[in-house]
Write an enzyme that holds these catalytic residues in place. Structure first.
Site, PDB file in Angstrom:
ATOM      1  N   HIS A 100     -10.052  -5.764  -2.819  1.00 20.29           N
ATOM      2  CA  HIS A 100     -11.106  -5.674  -1.799  1.00 20.29           C
ATOM      3  C   HIS A 100     -12.258  -4.905  -2.446  1.00 20.29           C
ATOM      4  CE1 HIS A 100      -8.657  -7.315   1.373  1.00 20.29           C
ATOM      5  NE2 HIS A 100      -7.687  -6.465   1.103  1.00 20.29           N
TER       6      HIS A 100
ATOM      7  N   ASN B 289       2.324  -4.396  -3.609  1.00 19.71           N
ATOM      8  CA  ASN B 289       0.924  -4.795  -3.421  1.00 19.71           C
ATOM      9  C   ASN B 289       0.105  -3.569  -3.023  1.00 19.71           C
ATOM     10  OD1 ASN B 289      -0.946  -7.050  -3.146  1.00 19.71           O
ATOM     11  ND2 ASN B 289      -0.930  -6.703  -0.928  1.00 19.71           N
TER      12      ASN B 289
ATOM     13  N   ASP C 184     -11.927 -10.058  -1.699  1.00 20.51           N
ATOM     14  CA  ASP C 184     -13.218 -10.230  -1.025  1.00 20.51           C
ATOM     15  C   ASP C 184     -14.196  -9.239  -1.646  1.00 20.51           C
ATOM     16  OD1 ASP C 184     -12.407  -7.828   0.315  1.00 20.51           O
ATOM     17  OD2 ASP C 184     -11.672  -9.000   2.020  1.00 20.51           O
TER      18      ASP C 184
ATOM     19  N   GLU D 232      -5.824 -10.385  -2.342  1.00 23.71           N
ATOM     20  CA  GLU D 232      -6.630 -10.262  -1.113  1.00 23.71           C
ATOM     21  C   GLU D 232      -8.115 -10.160  -1.447  1.00 23.71           C
ATOM     22  OE1 GLU D 232      -5.175  -7.214   1.562  1.00 23.71           O
ATOM     23  OE2 GLU D 232      -3.090  -7.610   1.036  1.00 23.71           O
TER      24      GLU D 232
ATOM     25  N   GLU E  62       0.805  -1.228   0.000  1.00 27.06           N
ATOM     26  CA  GLU E  62       0.000   0.000   0.000  1.00 27.06           C
ATOM     27  C   GLU E  62       0.839   1.280   0.000  1.00 27.06           C
ATOM     28  OE1 GLU E  62      -2.916  -0.367   3.124  1.00 27.06           O
ATOM     29  OE2 GLU E  62      -3.797  -2.150   2.225  1.00 27.06           O
TER      30      GLU E  62
END
Ligand code: XIL
Length: 554
Positions: free
Chosen positions: A232, A196, A263, A261, A155
């Site tokens: 996400h 990432n 979701d 990641e 990030e």
């Protein structure tokens, strides 16, 4: 069973969903990992130490996935809570579990602005640089030869694509990213080194920033192997624009890409529309990775709502994972499973639709038309996105027409809105977003003026009643497209209605009735009559007030 059938039937008649019919799980011909492996990818999951005592959960972790990422166990605060004191127990537990299961491990993460102890954040530049080198050398060295990949820097970007002003950047300058990668490479020559981030999944300023950053790292000869796209996602926001093409442009730099990641959360409670969108998003991410040769795999950030980071991080949202709290597979599982298992094989998206043009603009409504898309199979529909204001604001999906036209209603007078559209096919593959049009509604005073006459007659001996509602346009301009809203005060429910599309969410007193195509226009002075059958227990008072297109009626 009959109740459910009736509810479904009623839902269909009323044009609303009154019950959530959960699709049966797939004919699970193989695990997610087996299908992914057959397509040359891995399918992984994030795990945390605390959950691993849950035997049924642990069994699914072992059977369904080919890759594990520690959710927290390898973050700085877990692994080096005090200077030079390394605690590898939790990370080792996951590495050992993965080895026992024949799974690969993505290490997560060496440098992040979050979950890093205060003692690191308070160091001056020289001491922080030394601490960073020492941490990376120790941690990557400890796991040397045991991991598939490391998220070296997590990030690093702001939403506008510039470097995040973290303590890393402030104290070490922009070169900290290259230094971290070089230190990691020195400590393990073979592990794949990743950068990432989130909100880089589709095209946009942040993704452009990542692209420029990665290009510059490559130009400097920095040892970077891959770019991680956290993914996400949330059903209330549009699907990332051009995800497959975006992954491809990074792959074209000669790098691996991975969904790290995944979701897909939703505002609670769940309903059938949100679930359908969630399924689509899960399927689309899967398809995007499958369509990009150098997309090496997909990791979900937890597979069950039983252990989810979402409710804590996004209050009021949840239901983000492939299985429910009882570890039962949800339709999202089927969507991912079936996409991995082959799908239709069609990965070609429709062409970009034309920029919408607005017409029939009133104080509360407008109509959009755009040049249609084409597709190698067929365009099955469009999605219309709207943001408030002339700039800023978040685009949300306001319609899913099947043709290249859409009437938007319920707008505020004298207000500016921006719209874009995109096309979909049956898979669905999504086209690139169209250009954006900005439209300002007319001043109010015309369309909002209304009078409503409501009357209800109770059925003798039963708890039913029939109501008629007459809406009169008392303004001086025509209403084109309308939604009437009111709230019951004594627990009444609409059971079926006519001359409008009626909706009353379960558990809510709020009712809305939206025009049908034939009664969308109410000329000045004209009236339309609509009605419904309802149920009541005890008294049956009339609603206290009515609004038409959000303006109060007399
Ligand atoms: C999350 C964990 O899942 C939570 O348990 C923790 O409280 C906060 O961090 N992006 C990342 C992950 O890179 O490390 C984050 O994980 C989720 C967002």
């Amino acid at each position: 069973m009959r109740r459910k059938l009736l509810a479904t039937l009623l839902g269909g008649l009323l044009g609303v969903s009154v019950c959530v019919v959960v699709a049966a799980p797939a004919q699970a011909s193989g695990t997610l990992q087996q299908h992914a492996a057959a397509r040359g990818k891995f399918f992984g999951n994030a795990v945390d130490s605390g959950e691993l005592t849950d035997a049924p959960y642990r069994a699914i972790v072992a059977s369904e996935f080919g890759q594990l990422t520690p959710g927290n166990a390898m973050k700085w605060d877990a692994i080096e809570p005090q200077p030079g004191q390394f605690n590898y127990a939790r990370g080792d537990e996951i590495v050992n579990l993965a080895r026992a299961n024949g799974q690969s491990v993505r290490g997560h993460t060496l440098l992040w602005h979050s979950q890093t102890p205060g003692w690191v954040q308070n160091l001056d530049g020289a001491a922080m640089r030394a601490a960073m080198q020492n941490h990376i050398t120790n941690v990557v060295g400890h796991y040397r030869g045991q991991l598939y990949a490391w998220d070296v820097v997590n990030e690093p970007l702001n939403e506008d694509g510039t470097l995040r002003s973290s303590f890393w950047l402030q104290r070490l300058g922009p070169g900290y990213i290259a230094e971290a990668f070089r230190a990691a490479r020195a400590a393990d020559p073979n592990v794949k080194l990743y950068i990432n981030d989130y909100n880089t999944d589709g095209f946009g300023a942040k993704s452009d920033g990542m692209f420029a950053l990665v290009q510059s790292l490559l130009q400097q000869g920095v040892p970077i192997d891959g770019v991680g796209f956290q993914s996400h996602l949330a059903v209330q926001y549009g699907f990332p624009s051009g995800m497959q093409q975006n992954l491809q442009r990074f792959a074209n730099l000669g790098l691996d890409v991975a969904i790290t990641e995944l979701d897909v959360r939703m505002p609670l409670p769940a309903d059938s529309n949100k679930i359908a969108t969630q399924n689509t998003y899960y399927r689309n991410v899967t398809s995007a990775c499958l369509a990009v040769t150098r997309c090496v795999g997909i990791t979900v950030w937890g597979f069950t709502d039983r252990y989810s980071w979402i409710p804590g991080a996004f209050p009021g949202e949840g239901s983000a994972h492939l299985s429910d709290v009882n570890l039962q597979r949800k339709p999202a599982y089927t969507a991912v499973h079936d996409a991995l298992a082959g799908g239709t094989g069609d990965t070609t998206p429709p062409t970009q639709p034309g920029t919408p043009a607005a017409s029939a603009v009133t104080s509360s409504s407008l109509t959009l038309n755009w040049a249609a898309s084409t597709d190698n199979v067929a365009v099955t529909g469009y999605e219309v996105y709207r943001a408030p204001g002339a700039s800023g604001g978040t685009f949300t999906r306001v319609g899913t027409p099947t043709t290249n036209s859409f009437a938007d209603t319920g707008l505020s007078a004298a207000s500016t809105y921006r719209y874009y559209v995109r096309a979909r096919d049956a898979v669905p593959n999504f086209s690139a977003n169209s250009g954006t049009v900005s439209v300002t509604t007319l001043p109010g005073g015309g369309g909002g003026s209304c009078r409503v006459v409501y009357s209800a007659s109770n059925w003798g001996g039963a708890n039913g009643f029939t109501a008629s509602v007459t809406i009169t346009n008392t303004g001086s301009s025509a209403v084109n497209g309308w939604t009437l809203r009111f709230a019951f005060t004594a627990g009444q429910r609409v059971t079926d209605g006519w001359s409008a599309s009626w909706s009353q969410p379960s558990g809510s007193a709020n009712v809305s009735a939206t025009n049908l195509s034939w009664n969308a226009v109410i000329a000045p002075g004209a009236s339309v009559g609509i009605g419904f059958n309802g149920s009541h227990t005890g008294s049956n008072p009339a609603p206290a007030g009515f609004t038409l297109n959000n303006a109060v009626c007399s």
